[in-house]
Design a protein around this motif. Structure first.
Motif, short mmCIF file in Angstrom:
data_model
loop_
_atom_site.label_atom_id
_atom_site.label_comp_id
_atom_site.label_asym_id
_atom_site.label_seq_id
_atom_site.Cartn_x
_atom_site.Cartn_y
_atom_site.Cartn_z
N GLN A 245 -10.48 -66.57 13.89
CA GLN A 245 -11.45 -67.37 12.96
C GLN A 245 -12.14 -66.53 11.83
O GLN A 245 -12.21 -67.02 10.82
CB GLN A 245 -12.70 -67.83 13.93
N GLU A 246 -11.88 -65.11 11.91
CA GLU A 246 -12.63 -64.44 10.96
C GLU A 246 -11.37 -63.59 10.12
O GLU A 246 -12.00 -62.45 9.76
CB GLU A 246 -13.59 -63.51 11.44
N GLY A 247 -10.27 -64.07 10.02
CA GLY A 247 -9.41 -63.35 9.07
C GLY A 247 -9.91 -63.14 7.63
O GLY A 247 -9.37 -62.15 7.02
N GLY A 248 -10.51 -64.01 7.01
CA GLY A 248 -10.82 -64.08 5.70
C GLY A 248 -12.05 -63.12 5.71
O GLY A 248 -12.10 -62.27 4.65
N VAL A 249 -12.75 -62.88 6.64
CA VAL A 249 -13.79 -61.89 6.46
C VAL A 249 -13.22 -60.50 6.45
O VAL A 249 -13.61 -59.48 5.80
CB VAL A 249 -14.84 -61.90 7.60
N ASN A 250 -12.45 -60.11 7.44
CA ASN A 250 -11.74 -59.25 7.54
C ASN A 250 -11.06 -58.63 6.25
O ASN A 250 -10.99 -57.42 5.91
CB ASN A 250 -10.66 -58.88 8.75
N GLN A 251 -10.33 -59.65 5.63
CA GLN A 251 -9.59 -59.63 4.37
C GLN A 251 -10.44 -59.12 3.32
O GLN A 251 -10.21 -58.20 2.76
CB GLN A 251 -8.91 -60.68 3.96
N PHE A 252 -11.71 -59.64 3.21
CA PHE A 252 -12.61 -59.23 2.15
C PHE A 252 -13.30 -57.81 2.44
O PHE A 252 -13.30 -57.02 1.61
CB PHE A 252 -13.99 -60.05 2.33
N VAL A 253 -13.41 -57.38 3.75
CA VAL A 253 -14.01 -56.33 4.01
C VAL A 253 -12.71 -55.04 4.01
O VAL A 253 -13.33 -53.98 3.31
CB VAL A 253 -14.75 -56.16 5.44
N ASP A 254 -11.75 -55.31 4.15
CA ASP A 254 -10.61 -54.46 3.92
C ASP A 254 -10.58 -54.21 2.58
O ASP A 254 -10.34 -52.92 2.12
CB ASP A 254 -9.12 -54.93 4.41
N TRP A 255 -10.56 -55.26 1.72
CA TRP A 255 -10.45 -55.10 0.19
C TRP A 255 -11.55 -54.06 -0.38
O TRP A 255 -11.40 -53.46 -1.21
CB TRP A 255 -10.60 -56.45 -0.49
N TYR A 256 -12.87 -54.62 0.18
CA TYR A 256 -13.96 -53.65 -0.28
C TYR A 256 -13.73 -52.19 0.05
O TYR A 256 -14.00 -51.05 -0.71
CB TYR A 256 -15.36 -54.23 0.55
N CYS A 257 -13.25 -51.96 1.34
CA CYS A 257 -13.10 -50.51 1.84
C CYS A 257 -12.03 -49.80 0.77
O CYS A 257 -12.20 -48.74 0.40
CB CYS A 257 -12.63 -50.41 2.96
N ARG A 258 -10.99 -50.53 0.63
CA ARG A 258 -9.68 -50.04 -0.26
C ARG A 258 -10.38 -49.78 -1.58
O ARG A 258 -10.07 -48.80 -2.32
CB ARG A 258 -8.59 -51.08 -0.35
N THR A 259 -11.00 -50.66 -2.19
CA THR A 259 -11.48 -50.56 -3.66
C THR A 259 -12.60 -49.38 -3.63
O THR A 259 -12.43 -48.47 -4.72
CB THR A 259 -12.26 -51.99 -4.20
N LEU A 260 -13.51 -49.27 -2.94
CA LEU A 260 -14.54 -48.21 -2.95
C LEU A 260 -13.77 -46.84 -2.79
O LEU A 260 -14.01 -45.71 -3.23
CB LEU A 260 -15.40 -48.66 -1.91
N HIS A 261 -12.74 -46.98 -1.71
CA HIS A 261 -12.06 -45.44 -1.31
C HIS A 261 -11.09 -45.13 -2.50
O HIS A 261 -11.43 -43.95 -3.10
CB HIS A 261 -11.35 -45.94 -0.44
N THR A 262 -10.60 -46.19 -3.18
CA THR A 262 -9.76 -45.68 -4.32
C THR A 262 -10.82 -45.02 -5.61
O THR A 262 -10.32 -44.22 -6.38
CB THR A 262 -9.02 -46.88 -5.06
N ALA A 263 -11.88 -45.83 -6.17
CA ALA A 263 -12.75 -45.45 -6.96
C ALA A 263 -13.45 -44.02 -6.44
O ALA A 263 -13.63 -43.08 -7.57
CB ALA A 263 -13.90 -46.30 -6.95
#
Length: 411
Positions: free
Chosen positions: A383-401
């Motif tokens: 049910q929460e694949g979309g939430v995980n995708q958003f949180v993964d995006w957030y973590c990758r984006t912040l990590h890269t920065a």
């Protein structure tokens, strides 16, 4: 100020398919890091272009401490500027929106043209150069009737986004619609909780009776995965594509944005309590009433629904560590008349109800996360694949920065 190494440690402590550690949702220093590393670096949805209908139309946005003016010039181009006078820094526009022939600072009346050039500054001396004191420019781009801004010195490439938006959103002709209604609410919750709640319908059947009249809560339709994994979604996409209406799931390689067209339930054609069209005049050149909704997500701050009879845009802006502004705009055919072609209550009631229900949900979520007992919990893979995708995006984006100079790959 929290150090990069401390933030990286927090990021690395997150378990896969789990919510974030507590500081990401309530800590003021983490919030400031979000502003620096995401909100001040990436493209932010600002407004539908229809919100700036004529020369001199302007709106203002607050993104953390950054204040921005968007204004339509005499050449019909929409531009964005820092809302800070080049004299002594006063805000030029304090209203959320309006119309003005020139931009005039209320402090000492320095006057700027709609293209940002300084036109008049009283008694500044013979050696004063007005051309060196224009308003600070903010990157601004209109993408198929949606205006985006970027506060970074160098903005990420948008060519691929623009090409896909032209295909998916073009049939709805957003630039030639008009605003029927707009609402703005403050939710007492961190911006990420607002996005997380939007990215799943695990809660919909128990929380959104109005929305669930026509909106399917099938996670294969509204989650992170391709909607054609659903039989209903596949049949709808095939029918729309055959009619020349782009509908197949497409996602940015960096997962900042995606498009997909999904069907409504049963014979539903709109977000209404009876499932029937909310507006008599169909928008753009959508080929049939039951075209469903084209969902357009753009991180970090927007989700949008493009229907056959109207368009809904949603803008999220961070106000504080536990405060978020959510603005919803209903757009209809420019020739549609209220009282004849649509009833405003009928057009807006589903999402006014849903927004208020979501506000209560995320505020309770925030209160629970603030508890010393909070521990990150697991997401439902069904049910929460979309939430995980958003949180993964957030973590990758912040990590890269945090790891070095911010470089977003060309799209």
């Amino acid at each position: 100020m929290i150090s990069n190494s401390d933030l990286l440690y927090l990021l690395m402590s997150r378990k896969p398919w789990h919510s974030l550690p507590q500081p990401f949702y309530n800590d003021s220093e983490v919030f400031d890091a979000d502003l620096r590393n995401i909100w001040q670096r990436d493209w932010i949805f600002a407004a539908p272009s229809a919100e700036l209908p004529k020369t001199g139309s302007y709106i203002t946005l607050e993104i953390g401490t950054a204040s921005v003016i968007l204004v339509r010039g005499a050449d019909r181009v929409i531009r964005a500027f820092h809302n800070s006078c080049r004299h002594r820094g006063s805000r030029i526009c304090s209203a959320h929106k309006g119309t003005a022939p020139k931009l005039v600072c209320p402090y000492h009346q320095w006057t700027y043209d709609l293209d940002g050039k300084l036109l008049w500054a009283r008694e500044m001396g013979d050696d004063f150069d007005p051309s060196a004191h224009g308003l600070g420019l903010v990157h601004c781009r209109e993408v198929s009737g949606m205006v985006f801004i970027c506060l970074a010195e160098h903005a990420p490439d948008t060519r691929t986004l623009e090409a896909h938006a032209a295909r998916y959103l073009g049939p709805h002709d957003l630039a030639n619609l008009k605003i029927a209604h707009q609402s703005s609410i403050i939710e007492q919750a961190n911006w990420k909780l607002v996005l997380e709640n939007n990215r799943e319908c695990y809660h919909c059947s128990g929380s959104h009776p109005s929305l669930c009249v026509t909106f399917p809560d099938d996670p294969n339709l509204v989650g992170a995965d391709d909607s054609t994994t659903s039989n209903m979604g596949r049949a709808h996409v095939d029918r729309c594509e055959a009619a020349g209406l782009p509908s197949k799931y497409v996602i940015d390689p960096l997962e900042r944005w995606r498009f997909v067209r999904i069907p409504f339930l049963g014979k539903g054609v709109s977000y209404t309590l009876d499932g029937k069209a909310a507006v008599a005049k169909r928008v753009g050149h959508v080929p049939f009433d039951d075209a469903g909704s084209c969902l357009f997500f753009h991180y970090p701050n927007s989700w949008n629904h493009f229907l056959s009879d109207h368009v809904l845009t949603f803008r999220v802006l961070p106000v504080g560590p536990q405060q978020t502004q959510v603005t919803t705009t209903w757009l209809v055919h420019k020739d549609a008349e209220e009282g004849r072609d649509y009833d405003l209550k009928r057009l807006t009631e589903v999402w006014i109800n849903t927004n208020d229900e979501d506000r209560r949900i995320v505020e309770e979520n925030q209160r629970g996360i603030n508890s010393p007992a909070y521990l990150p919990g697991p997401y439902s893979r069904a049910q929460e694949g979309g939430v995980n995708q958003f949180v993964d995006w957030y973590c990758r984006t912040l990590h890269t920065a945090l790891m070095g100079p911010h470089q977003i790959a060309a799209e």
